[in-house]
Design a protein around this motif. Sequence first.
Motif, PDB file in Angstrom:
ATOM      1  N   LEU A   3      -0.418  -4.957  -3.513  1.00  0.00           N
ATOM      2  CA  LEU A   3       0.447  -4.461  -4.585  1.00  0.00           C
ATOM      3  C   LEU A   3       0.211  -5.209  -5.882  1.00  0.00           C
ATOM      4  N   LEU A   4       0.123  -6.515  -5.791  1.00  0.00           N
ATOM      5  CA  LEU A   4      -0.047  -7.326  -6.991  1.00  0.00           C
ATOM      6  C   LEU A   4      -1.424  -7.120  -7.607  1.00  0.00           C
ATOM      7  N   ASP A   5      -2.461  -7.170  -6.797  1.00  0.00           N
ATOM      8  CA  ASP A   5      -3.813  -7.070  -7.330  1.00  0.00           C
ATOM      9  C   ASP A   5      -4.194  -5.645  -7.712  1.00  0.00           C
ATOM     10  N   ILE A  21       2.844  -9.051   5.692  1.00  0.00           N
ATOM     11  CA  ILE A  21       3.593  -8.901   4.441  1.00  0.00           C
ATOM     12  C   ILE A  21       2.821  -9.530   3.286  1.00  0.00           C
ATOM     13  N   ASP A  22       2.141 -10.637   3.549  1.00  0.00           N
ATOM     14  CA  ASP A  22       1.331 -11.295   2.524  1.00  0.00           C
ATOM     15  C   ASP A  22       0.207 -10.376   2.061  1.00  0.00           C
ATOM     16  N   MET A  23      -0.398  -9.657   2.994  1.00  0.00           N
ATOM     17  CA  MET A  23      -1.488  -8.750   2.656  1.00  0.00           C
ATOM     18  C   MET A  23      -0.975  -7.569   1.821  1.00  0.00           C
TER      19      MET A  23
END
Length: 82
Positions: A9-11, A2-4
Amino acid sequence: MIDMIGSVLLDALGYTTARLLIPIFTFGSVRVQALRAESQRHDWFGFARNPDGSCQIEATMAGWYGLFFWIAVVIVALVVLR
């Protein structure tokens, strides 16, 4: 995992959207910091003043602003299509 996904998504999505749309919406008076730029003092909302008088948004905050833009687009699309 989920972190990946969140990082992508953010980057990728958020930062790229902000990098393209913020200068267009602000007529070039606000720019987005490059991903690998020197660190500079920014306020809580990610803004800093450039020596030429324009504003600059920190890369991480620009990613969040871009992601919020897409969340708003999805919400508006769901409301319109309902």
